[in-house]
Design a protein around this motif. Structure first.
Motif, PDB file in Angstrom:
ATOM      1  N   GLY A  81      12.754 -14.411  27.162  1.00 14.91           N
ATOM      2  CA  GLY A  81      12.604 -15.169  28.491  1.00 14.91           C
ATOM      3  C   GLY A  81      11.305 -16.122  28.272  1.00 14.91           C
ATOM      4  N   VAL A  82      10.782 -16.180  29.237  1.00 11.38           N
ATOM      5  CA  VAL A  82       9.459 -17.137  29.320  1.00 11.38           C
ATOM      6  C   VAL A  82       8.331 -16.237  29.025  1.00 11.38           C
ATOM      7  CG1 VAL A  82       8.004 -18.515  30.789  1.00 11.38           C
ATOM      8  CG2 VAL A  82      10.492 -18.729  30.935  1.00 11.38           C
ATOM      9  N   PRO A  83       7.348 -16.476  28.107  1.00  9.03           N
ATOM     10  CA  PRO A  83       6.316 -15.580  27.822  1.00  9.03           C
ATOM     11  C   PRO A  83       5.541 -15.527  29.055  1.00  9.03           C
ATOM     12  CG  PRO A  83       6.581 -17.291  26.141  1.00  9.03           C
ATOM     13  CD  PRO A  83       7.614 -17.399  27.103  1.00  9.03           C
ATOM     14  N   GLU A  84       5.052 -14.150  29.192  1.00  5.85           N
ATOM     15  CA  GLU A  84       4.110 -13.866  30.534  1.00  5.85           C
ATOM     16  C   GLU A  84       2.724 -14.855  30.300  1.00  5.85           C
ATOM     17  OE1 GLU A  84       2.606  -9.824  28.592  1.00  5.85           O
ATOM     18  OE2 GLU A  84       4.169  -9.683  29.868  1.00  5.85           O
ATOM     19  N   GLU A  85       2.336 -14.941  31.555  1.00  8.35           N
ATOM     20  CA  GLU A  85       1.098 -15.374  31.500  1.00  8.35           C
ATOM     21  C   GLU A  85      -0.220 -14.685  31.265  1.00  8.35           C
ATOM     22  OE1 GLU A  85       0.636 -17.944  35.234  1.00  8.35           O
ATOM     23  OE2 GLU A  85       2.634 -18.789  35.045  1.00  8.35           O
ATOM     24  N   SER A  99     -13.374 -10.566  18.356  1.00  6.16           N
ATOM     25  CA  SER A  99     -12.361 -11.079  17.334  1.00  6.16           C
ATOM     26  C   SER A  99     -10.932 -11.540  17.851  1.00  6.16           C
ATOM     27  CB  SER A  99     -11.997  -9.828  16.393  1.00  6.16           C
ATOM     28  OG  SER A  99     -13.179  -9.266  15.528  1.00  6.16           O
ATOM     29  N   TYR A 100     -10.490 -12.355  17.143  1.00  6.84           N
ATOM     30  CA  TYR A 100      -9.345 -12.849  17.425  1.00  6.84           C
ATOM     31  C   TYR A 100      -8.280 -12.683  16.179  1.00  6.84           C
ATOM     32  CZ  TYR A 100     -11.941 -15.432  21.091  1.00  6.84           C
ATOM     33  OH  TYR A 100     -12.719 -15.556  22.437  1.00  6.84           O
ATOM     34  N   TRP A 101      -7.071 -12.486  16.565  1.00  6.00           N
ATOM     35  CA  TRP A 101      -6.107 -12.579  15.526  1.00  6.00           C
ATOM     36  C   TRP A 101      -5.021 -13.596  15.746  1.00  6.00           C
ATOM     37  CZ3 TRP A 101      -8.883  -8.390  16.222  1.00  6.00           C
ATOM     38  CH2 TRP A 101      -9.442  -7.513  15.164  1.00  6.00           C
ATOM     39  N   ILE A 102      -5.042 -14.570  15.160  1.00  8.47           N
ATOM     40  CA  ILE A 102      -4.032 -15.530  15.410  1.00  8.47           C
ATOM     41  C   ILE A 102      -3.059 -15.728  14.361  1.00  8.47           C
ATOM     42  CG2 ILE A 102      -4.257 -18.115  15.981  1.00  8.47           C
ATOM     43  CD1 ILE A 102      -7.298 -17.539  15.630  1.00  8.47           C
ATOM     44  N   ALA A 103      -1.758 -15.824  14.783  1.00  8.06           N
ATOM     45  CA  ALA A 103      -0.478 -15.848  14.065  1.00  8.06           C
ATOM     46  C   ALA A 103       0.662 -16.643  14.619  1.00  8.06           C
ATOM     47  CB  ALA A 103      -0.011 -14.166  13.761  1.00  8.06           C
ATOM     48  N   ARG A 104       1.276 -17.164  13.720  1.00  9.08           N
ATOM     49  CA  ARG A 104       2.478 -18.169  14.148  1.00  9.08           C
ATOM     50  C   ARG A 104       3.851 -17.287  13.984  1.00  9.08           C
ATOM     51  NH1 ARG A 104       3.524 -23.953  12.863  1.00  9.08           N
ATOM     52  NH2 ARG A 104       1.190 -23.864  13.544  1.00  9.08           N
ATOM     53  N   HIS A 105       4.455 -17.028  14.863  1.00 14.04           N
ATOM     54  CA  HIS A 105       5.881 -16.375  14.598  1.00 14.04           C
ATOM     55  C   HIS A 105       6.843 -17.429  15.537  1.00 14.04           C
ATOM     56  CE1 HIS A 105       8.855 -13.276  13.939  1.00 14.04           C
ATOM     57  NE2 HIS A 105       9.096 -13.507  15.059  1.00 14.04           N
ATOM     58  N   GLY A 106       7.758 -18.129  14.718  1.00 16.12           N
ATOM     59  CA  GLY A 106       8.753 -18.816  15.217  1.00 16.12           C
ATOM     60  C   GLY A 106       7.954 -20.090  15.748  1.00 16.12           C
ATOM     61  N   ASP A 107       8.361 -20.498  16.800  1.00 16.21           N
ATOM     62  CA  ASP A 107       7.738 -21.718  17.520  1.00 16.21           C
ATOM     63  C   ASP A 107       6.794 -21.212  18.505  1.00 16.21           C
ATOM     64  OD1 ASP A 107       9.571 -20.969  19.452  1.00 16.21           O
ATOM     65  OD2 ASP A 107      10.342 -22.922  19.911  1.00 16.21           O
ATOM     66  N   HIS A 108       5.952 -20.080  18.251  1.00 12.95           N
ATOM     67  CA  HIS A 108       4.953 -19.638  19.179  1.00 12.95           C
ATOM     68  C   HIS A 108       3.855 -19.065  18.337  1.00 12.95           C
ATOM     69  CE1 HIS A 108       8.250 -19.149  21.932  1.00 12.95           C
ATOM     70  NE2 HIS A 108       7.423 -19.219  22.900  1.00 12.95           N
ATOM     71  N   GLU A 109       2.685 -19.525  18.925  1.00 14.02           N
ATOM     72  CA  GLU A 109       1.318 -18.907  18.483  1.00 14.02           C
ATOM     73  C   GLU A 109       0.725 -17.800  19.271  1.00 14.02           C
ATOM     74  OE1 GLU A 109      -1.445 -20.013  15.398  1.00 14.02           O
ATOM     75  OE2 GLU A 109       0.329 -20.585  15.780  1.00 14.02           O
ATOM     76  N   TYR A 110       0.331 -16.746  18.615  1.00 10.00           N
ATOM     77  CA  TYR A 110      -0.105 -15.535  19.268  1.00 10.00           C
ATOM     78  C   TYR A 110      -1.497 -15.296  19.019  1.00 10.00           C
ATOM     79  CZ  TYR A 110       4.903 -14.208  19.793  1.00 10.00           C
ATOM     80  OH  TYR A 110       6.394 -14.356  20.331  1.00 10.00           O
ATOM     81  N   GLN A 132      -2.426 -13.629  24.271  1.00  9.40           N
ATOM     82  CA  GLN A 132      -1.783 -14.795  24.767  1.00  9.40           C
ATOM     83  C   GLN A 132      -0.906 -15.383  23.852  1.00  9.40           C
ATOM     84  OE1 GLN A 132      -4.106 -17.638  26.810  1.00  9.40           O
ATOM     85  NE2 GLN A 132      -5.673 -16.333  27.237  1.00  9.40           N
ATOM     86  N   VAL A 133       0.455 -15.820  24.541  1.00  8.88           N
ATOM     87  CA  VAL A 133       1.348 -16.426  23.571  1.00  8.88           C
ATOM     88  C   VAL A 133       1.464 -17.995  24.083  1.00  8.88           C
ATOM     89  CG1 VAL A 133       3.868 -16.285  23.066  1.00  8.88           C
ATOM     90  CG2 VAL A 133       2.410 -13.997  23.466  1.00  8.88           C
ATOM     91  N   LEU A 134       1.516 -18.633  23.038  1.00  9.52           N
ATOM     92  CA  LEU A 134       1.431 -20.192  23.253  1.00  9.52           C
ATOM     93  C   LEU A 134       2.802 -20.889  22.702  1.00  9.52           C
ATOM     94  CD1 LEU A 134      -2.191 -21.020  22.224  1.00  9.52           C
ATOM     95  CD2 LEU A 134      -1.497 -20.413  24.468  1.00  9.52           C
ATOM     96  N   GLY A 135       3.476 -21.271  23.582  1.00 10.88           N
ATOM     97  CA  GLY A 135       4.732 -22.020  23.145  1.00 10.88           C
ATOM     98  C   GLY A 135       4.503 -23.462  22.420  1.00 10.88           C
TER      99      GLY A 135
END
Length: 194
Positions: free
Chosen positions: A177-181, A135-146, A67-70
């Motif tokens: 574009g817009v990250p996929e849901e 397990s969750y891998w959580i990382a920020r890249h730019g203005d998105h949280e992955y 999931q990609v969060l803006g």
């Protein structure tokens, strides 16, 4: 009858060679690379793993969802608290499908060269099942949280090298574009807005 006698007379080395020649060759890395430019990432699927409708699956049952969060319009306090501010939702996501066996562990990690947090919950589907993990891998890249979520059943030990290969192949790319849901039927993480 003659064919049966001939089969039994063939050498074991010849039989092994014949069986191996029937196996499928591993597709080259380029054919196993999956790019998601609208969401800003790409990865290489390990040999034998399947990629379908936003999920990556191993032969023994490891399941990866992304999931990609803006964050551009997100509440600033919530963003400053990341990744900890996501932990209640991640626990709820784990509980949505599993019974959590004990408290999660956290480990500093890397994802696509960015600092990440690995958050791991020991879990079971039924009380009699051997413990697996989410397990969750959580990382920020730019203005998105992955958020890369991986459910790992106890039986999937042989697939763990493939999981490490998948994670080490991860690359961030420019978002086009817009990250996929999130996949349909899945648990959707939310971002509190300003």
């Amino acid at each position: 009858v003659i064919a049966n006698r001939l089969l039994f007379r063939l050498s074991p080395a010849l039989l092994v060679t014949a069986c191996l020649s029937c196996s499928q060759p591993v597709p080259p890395k380029e054919q196993r690379t999956f790019a998601h430019p609208e969401s800003g990432y790409r990865f290489v699927a390990p040999p034998g793993w399947k990629v379908l409708r936003g999920e990556v699956r191993s032969p023994e049952g490891i399941l990866v969802t992304i999931q990609v969060l803006g964050l551009a319009d997100a509440d600033e306090t919530w963003v400053k608290g990341l990744p900890a501010s996501l932990e209640p939702q991640l626990a709820a996501w784990a509980k949505y499908f599993f019974q959590i066996v004990e408290k999660p562990s956290t480990t500093p990690a890397k994802l696509g060269g960015e600092a990440a947090l690995e958050l791991t919950y020991p879990v079971r589907i039924r009380p009699s099942d051997p413990p697996g993990r989410v397990s969750y891998w959580i990382a920020r890249h730019g203005d998105h949280e992955y958020v890369v979520r991986v459910s790992i059943p106890a039986r999937a030990k042989e697939d763990e090298p493939g999981l490490r290969e998948f994670l080490s192949s991860w690359e961030f790319t420019p978002i086009t574009g817009v990250p996929e849901e999130a996949p349909a039927g899945g648990f959707v993480l939310t971002v509190p807005l300003k």
